[in-house]
Design a protein around this motif. Structure first.
Motif, mmCIF file in Angstrom:
data_model
loop_
_atom_site.group_PDB
_atom_site.id
_atom_site.type_symbol
_atom_site.label_atom_id
_atom_site.label_comp_id
_atom_site.label_asym_id
_atom_site.label_seq_id
_atom_site.Cartn_x
_atom_site.Cartn_y
_atom_site.Cartn_z
ATOM 1 N N LEU A 29 -21.276 17.927 23.477
ATOM 2 C CA LEU A 29 -22.036 17.037 24.361
ATOM 3 C C LEU A 29 -21.396 15.662 24.382
ATOM 4 C CD1 LEU A 29 -25.649 17.907 23.119
ATOM 5 C CD2 LEU A 29 -24.522 18.802 25.163
ATOM 6 N N THR A 30 -21.506 15.006 25.530
ATOM 7 C CA THR A 30 -21.061 13.612 25.590
ATOM 8 C C THR A 30 -22.179 12.717 25.084
ATOM 9 O OG1 THR A 30 -21.910 13.268 27.816
ATOM 10 C CG2 THR A 30 -19.636 14.106 27.634
ATOM 11 N N GLY A 31 -21.829 11.479 24.768
ATOM 12 C CA GLY A 31 -22.840 10.491 24.393
ATOM 13 C C GLY A 31 -23.883 10.334 25.490
ATOM 14 N N LYS A 32 -23.439 10.456 26.734
ATOM 15 C CA LYS A 32 -24.375 10.330 27.872
ATOM 16 C C LYS A 32 -25.393 11.479 27.851
ATOM 17 C CE LYS A 32 -24.527 9.903 32.886
ATOM 18 N NZ LYS A 32 -23.820 10.110 34.141
ATOM 19 N N ASP A 33 -24.915 12.708 27.577
ATOM 20 C CA ASP A 33 -25.826 13.862 27.476
ATOM 21 C C ASP A 33 -26.870 13.625 26.385
ATOM 22 O OD1 ASP A 33 -24.281 15.294 29.359
ATOM 23 O OD2 ASP A 33 -23.003 16.161 27.791
ATOM 24 N N ILE A 34 -26.394 13.100 25.247
ATOM 25 C CA ILE A 34 -27.298 12.873 24.108
ATOM 26 C C ILE A 34 -28.357 11.830 24.477
ATOM 27 C CG2 ILE A 34 -27.416 11.966 21.738
ATOM 28 C CD1 ILE A 34 -24.634 13.286 21.285
ATOM 29 N N LYS A 35 -27.927 10.768 25.148
ATOM 30 C CA LYS A 35 -28.893 9.727 25.562
ATOM 31 C C LYS A 35 -29.941 10.295 26.518
ATOM 32 C CE LYS A 35 -25.765 5.820 24.823
ATOM 33 N NZ LYS A 35 -24.865 4.823 25.440
ATOM 34 N N GLN A 36 -29.492 11.129 27.460
ATOM 35 C CA GLN A 36 -30.452 11.731 28.411
ATOM 36 C C GLN A 36 -31.456 12.630 27.682
ATOM 37 O OE1 GLN A 36 -27.891 13.707 31.223
ATOM 38 N NE2 GLN A 36 -27.771 11.928 32.574
ATOM 39 N N ALA A 37 -30.947 13.364 26.688
ATOM 40 C CA ALA A 37 -31.829 14.246 25.913
ATOM 41 C C ALA A 37 -32.839 13.438 25.096
ATOM 42 C CB ALA A 37 -30.998 15.139 24.998
ATOM 43 N N LEU A 38 -32.391 12.348 24.512
ATOM 44 C CA LEU A 38 -33.300 11.471 23.756
ATOM 45 C C LEU A 38 -34.386 10.897 24.667
ATOM 46 C CD1 LEU A 38 -30.685 9.624 21.525
ATOM 47 C CD2 LEU A 38 -32.558 11.045 20.659
ATOM 48 N N GLU A 39 -34.002 10.520 25.880
ATOM 49 C CA GLU A 39 -34.992 9.987 26.835
ATOM 50 C C GLU A 39 -35.996 11.072 27.237
ATOM 51 O OE1 GLU A 39 -35.625 7.008 27.539
ATOM 52 O OE2 GLU A 39 -33.794 5.854 27.204
ATOM 53 N N ARG A 40 -35.499 12.290 27.385
ATOM 54 C CA ARG A 40 -36.397 13.409 27.718
ATOM 55 C C ARG A 40 -37.425 13.583 26.592
ATOM 56 N NH1 ARG A 40 -39.650 16.314 29.356
ATOM 57 N NH2 ARG A 40 -39.693 18.574 29.387
ATOM 58 N N ASN A 46 -31.076 28.185 20.315
ATOM 59 C CA ASN A 46 -30.583 28.759 21.571
ATOM 60 C C ASN A 46 -31.502 28.472 22.754
ATOM 61 O OD1 ASN A 46 -32.282 30.865 20.095
ATOM 62 N ND2 ASN A 46 -32.152 31.801 22.102
ATOM 63 N N TYR A 47 -32.813 28.337 22.497
ATOM 64 C CA TYR A 47 -33.755 28.017 23.579
ATOM 65 C C TYR A 47 -33.403 26.663 24.195
ATOM 66 C CZ TYR A 47 -38.181 26.452 25.695
ATOM 67 O OH TYR A 47 -39.133 25.955 26.557
ATOM 68 N N ARG A 48 -33.182 25.687 23.327
ATOM 69 C CA ARG A 48 -32.864 24.344 23.820
ATOM 70 C C ARG A 48 -31.439 24.287 24.397
ATOM 71 N NH1 ARG A 48 -36.617 22.550 24.206
ATOM 72 N NH2 ARG A 48 -37.406 21.211 22.547
ATOM 73 N N ALA A 49 -30.520 25.014 23.767
ATOM 74 C CA ALA A 49 -29.118 24.960 24.196
ATOM 75 C C ALA A 49 -28.925 25.458 25.621
ATOM 76 C CB ALA A 49 -28.246 25.773 23.240
ATOM 77 N N THR A 50 -29.836 26.347 26.080
ATOM 78 C CA THR A 50 -29.728 26.846 27.458
ATOM 79 C C THR A 50 -30.513 25.977 28.435
ATOM 80 O OG1 THR A 50 -31.526 28.368 26.937
ATOM 81 C CG2 THR A 50 -29.310 29.266 26.871
ATOM 82 N N GLY A 51 -31.077 24.861 27.940
ATOM 83 C CA GLY A 51 -31.827 23.958 28.818
ATOM 84 C C GLY A 51 -33.324 24.164 28.774
ATOM 85 N N GLY A 52 -33.808 25.056 27.876
ATOM 86 C CA GLY A 52 -35.246 25.309 27.760
ATOM 87 C C GLY A 52 -36.025 24.032 27.505
ATOM 88 N N GLY A 53 -37.211 23.922 28.154
ATOM 89 C CA GLY A 53 -38.012 22.700 28.035
ATOM 90 C C GLY A 53 -37.555 21.624 29.010
ATOM 91 N N ASN A 54 -36.856 22.042 30.071
ATOM 92 C CA ASN A 54 -36.319 21.108 31.091
ATOM 93 C C ASN A 54 -35.313 20.111 30.516
ATOM 94 O OD1 ASN A 54 -37.877 22.367 33.072
ATOM 95 N ND2 ASN A 54 -39.618 21.022 32.702
ATOM 96 N N TYR A 55 -34.546 20.569 29.552
ATOM 97 C CA TYR A 55 -33.420 19.769 29.049
ATOM 98 C C TYR A 55 -32.169 20.168 29.847
ATOM 99 C CZ TYR A 55 -36.014 17.750 25.143
ATOM 100 O OH TYR A 55 -36.908 17.025 24.372
ATOM 101 N N MET A 92 -29.726 18.602 30.891
ATOM 102 C CA MET A 92 -28.425 18.026 30.496
ATOM 103 C C MET A 92 -27.637 18.950 29.564
ATOM 104 S SD MET A 92 -31.024 17.102 28.456
ATOM 105 C CE MET A 92 -31.816 15.907 29.525
ATOM 106 N N PHE A 93 -28.304 19.971 29.002
ATOM 107 C CA PHE A 93 -27.597 20.905 28.118
ATOM 108 C C PHE A 93 -27.037 22.115 28.861
ATOM 109 C CE2 PHE A 93 -30.677 19.458 24.526
ATOM 110 C CZ PHE A 93 -29.882 18.341 24.286
ATOM 111 N N LYS A 94 -27.499 22.317 30.074
ATOM 112 C CA LYS A 94 -27.096 23.525 30.809
ATOM 113 C C LYS A 94 -25.597 23.516 31.096
ATOM 114 C CE LYS A 94 -31.389 24.551 33.267
ATOM 115 N NZ LYS A 94 -32.035 24.573 34.554
#
Length: 524
Positions: free
Chosen positions: A390-401, A472-481, A483-485
Motif C-alpha cells: 500500500l502507498t502512504g496515500k492508501d493508508i491515510k484513506q483507510a485511516l479516514e474510513r 482477507n475480508y479487509r484486503a479485498t475491500g470488505g467494509g467499503n475499504y 482503497m485496498f481493492k
C-alpha cells in the motif's frame, strides 16, 4: 367437491451460522436457539397445517466453533448442519456468502450431501455459464396449488472472499437475475404463488425509500420489490429482525444464529378454477420453551463431545491482563488484547505494519489461562491473512474510513456513529493499526480527521510503498475499504486466524500483556 380455500405456511431460517445445538460456545451456557430446537417447531407446524414449505436462506454452515472443529478435524464425515436439515426435510436452500468461507470442497460436499435442492440462479460456473449449485427455481405443488420458489445470493461476494475459494464462479447481478427468472417463471410456469428467497438485505428504508447505505449492490432487497410477479421476498444477510410490505410484496428477515425463524401465512381462494392470494402475513417466531428434537441431538452428539474437548484445551498463558470490560474503550485507547492480535499477525507475516479490529462487542479478551474456547469466542470468523503493498496515500484513506466510526453526541462526547450500529452492527469495520503512530480528531469533519501519521518516527509518505498485513475480508475491500481493492498482494497466508493464534501460543507459552500507545482518539 374441491376445496375453494386453502392456507399455505412457509417456514424459513436465515443466517443460522452453524448454530445446531442450543448452546453458546463462548460461555457453554444453554440458549434458546439452534436447529435442534427448530426441528421440533417444524414438526409441530406440519402437524397443525396441511400445506407447509420449509426453506433456508443461506449462511448455514459457518459461524460456530462446532463448525470450525468439524472442518478442521471431521470434514471426512457428513456436514452436521446438512444432516439436521435433511432430518427436518426442508424443501430447498439458498447459498449464503459465508458458505464459501471454508473453500469450495466443503461447500461442494455440503451440496452433494443435501437431500434437498440448493436454489441458486445467479452463481454461475464460468465454464458453462449455467447455475453451479442447483436449479434457478423449483416448483412445489401442494393439493393443486402451484408454488414457485426462486433463489439468488448477494453478488458482492468477490469483495470479501479469498479468490481461491470462488475460482471458476461468476456472481451475476442478483437483482437482474431475479427479474429475468421471475418473468420467465410467470410466463412459462404460471404459478399460483411465487416466493423469492434472497441471501441479501435492504439498501433503503422500507417506509420512506431513503437510502440507508451506499448503493454498492451488496443489498438490493428494496429494489427487488419493484419486480412484478413476486408475492413474498425472504431476505437475510443483514441479521435484521423485520416483517413488512413494499409495493405489496411481503418481506421478512429473521435475525441470525437460529434464534428466530420466519413464518409466512398465505390464504388462497379458488376463483374460476384459479388460486388467488387473498391475504398474506409474516411473523417472526422464537424458540423459547421449544424442546430439542431427540433425533437431531443424537446426530450431533459425537461431534459436540469432540468440539467441547477441543475447546477446553489450554494453549497458553497471559502474564498481566488482556480482559475486555468496555469494548468502546478498546477502540479509543490502545488495549493489550488488540496489541496481542497485531503481534500475532506481524510475526506470522514478517511485516511491521498490521491492521485489526475488535470483531464484536461480546469479545471478552483473555484472562491468565487461555483455552481454544477463549480464542474462538474472540475470533469468530475463519479469516486468513494477506500482506498488501500500500502507498502512504492508501493508508491515510483507510485511516479516514476508520475514523468515520466516531461521532460527537449531544453532550459533545465521543460516541459511535449510529450508522455502525443500525440497521446492522458493523463494529468490525473500525480498524486499529500497529507499526504506525496516528491521532484521530473526532471534532474535525469526516475525511480529514487523522493527523500526525508517522512510521518509525518519520511522516508517512503519500507516494512511498509499505507492506501491511490484514485479514482477507479487509484486503479485498470488505467494509467499503475500496482503497485496498486490486492492490498488489505480497503474500497470502492460507491458515485461518484461530490456527494462527494457536501456533503463536505454541511458540510463546507465556505472553506478556502490553499496550504501546501508538494511537489516540481525541475531540480536538
Amino acid at each position: 367437491m374441491n376445496k375453494q380455500t386453502a392456507t399455505l405456511k412457509i417456514l424459513y431460517t436465515s443466517d443460522v451460522h452453524g448454530n445446531a445445538m442450543p448452546i453458546s460456545y463462548g460461555t457453554n451456557e444453554p440458549t434458546e436457539t439452534g436447529l435442534a430446537k427448530y426441528a421440533t417447531a417444524v414438526k409441530q407446524a406440519r402437524k397443525e397445517n396441511e400445506h407447509v414449505i420449509v426453506l433456508d436462506n443461506g449462511d448455514l454452515i459457518q459461524g460456530t466453533p462446532f463448525m470450525t472443529h468439524y472442518v478442521k478435524q471431521h470434514r471426512h464425515k457428513e456436514n452436521p448442519m446438512i444432516n439436521v436439515m435433511n432430518q427436518i426435510g426442508i424443501d430447498g436452500a439458498v447459498i449464503g456468502n459465508h458458505e464459501f468461507n471454508f473453500g469450495g470442497e466443503v461447500l461442494d460436499n455440503a451440496v452433494k450431501e443435501s437431500h434437498f435442492p440448493w436454489i441458486s440462479a445467479n452463481i454461475l460456473d464460468t465454464a458453462t455459464n449455467k447455475p453451479k449449485y442447483g436449479p434457478p427455481y423449483i416448483i412445489n405443488t401442494l393439493n393443486g396449488i402451484k408454488i414457485a420458489i426462486t433463489g439468488v445470493t448477494t453478488h458482492y461476494i468477490p469483495n470479501w472472499e479469498s479468490p481461491d475459494h470462488i475460482k471458476g464462479l461468476h456472481f451475476a447481478d442478483a437483482y437482474e437475475t431475479l427479474k429475468k427468472w421471475t418473468a420467465y417463471i410467470q410466463e412459462s410456469e404460471k404459478p399460483d404463488v411465487l416466493i423469492a428467497s434472497y441471501h441479501g438485505g435492504f439498501e433503503r428504508d422500507l417506509e420512506t425509500g431513503q437510502e440507508t447505505e451506499a448503493l454498492t449492490g451488496e443489498n438490493q432487497g428494496y429494489r427487488m420489490c419493484d419486480i412484478e410477479g413476486i408475492d413474498v421476498l425472504l431476505t437475510g444477510h443483514q441479521h435484521r429482525k423485520l416483517t413488512g410490505k413494499v409495493n405489496d410484496v411481503l418481506v421478512v428477515q429473521p435475525g441470525n444464529n437460529g434464534a428466530l425463524y420466519g413464518e409466512i401465512t398465505m390464504n388462497l381462494t379458488r376463483v374460476n378454477g384459479e388460486w388467488k392470494i387473498t391475504e398474506k402475513d409474516a411473523q417472526l417466531r422464537d424458540l423459547l420453551s421449544v424442546s430439542t428434537d431427540k433425533n437431531a441431538v443424537q446426530a450431533l452428539e459425537e461431534l459436540e463431545a469432540s468440539t467441547q474437548e477441543w475447546l477446553d484445551q489450554p494453549i497458553g498463558h497471559i502474564e498481566g491482563d488482556m480482559s475486555i470490560s468496555d469494548p468502546f474503550q478498546v477502540r479509543i485507547t490502545k488495549h493489550p488484547f488488540i496489541e496481542f492480535i497485531q503481534k500475532v499477525q506481524m510475526e506470522e507475516s514478517g511485516v511491521d505494519i498490521s491492521v485489526t479490529s475488535l470483531l464484536n462487542n461480546t469479545s471478552k479478551g483473555f484472562t491468565s489461562a487461555v483455552t481454544m474456547r477463549d480464542v474462538v469466542s474472540n475470533y469468530m470468523y475463519p479469516n486468513t491473512l494477506v500482506v498488501l503493498e500500500l502507498t502512504g496515500k492508501d493508508i491515510k484513506q483507510a485511516l479516514e474510513r476508520s475514523a468515520a466510526y466516531f461521532t460527537l453526541n449531544d453532550n459533545g462526547e465521543i460516541a459511535v456513529n449510529p450508522s455502525y450500529e443500525t440497521p446492522k452492527p458493523q463494529h468490525y469495520n473500525y480498524d486499529m493499526w500497529e507499526g504506525i503512530d496516528y491521532t484521530i480528531y473526532v471534532g474535525e469533519p469526516v475525511g480529514s480527521r487523522v493527523k500526525n501519521i508517522t512510521y518509525h518516527g518519520e511522516p508517512l509518505s503519500d507516494k512511498e510503498s509499505y507492506h501491511v498485513v490484514l485479514n482477507n475480508y479487509r484486503a479485498t475491500g470488505g467494509g467499503n475499504y475500496d482503497m485496498f481493492k486490486g492492490k498488489p498482494v505480497v503474500k497470502e497466508i492460507q491458515k485461518d486466524a484461530v490456527e494462527i493464534i494457536r501456533s503463536y501460543f505454541e511458540r510463546h507459552q507465556l505472553v506478556k500483556a502490553t499496550a504501546t500507545p501508538n494511537f489516540e482518539v481525541k475531540i480536538k
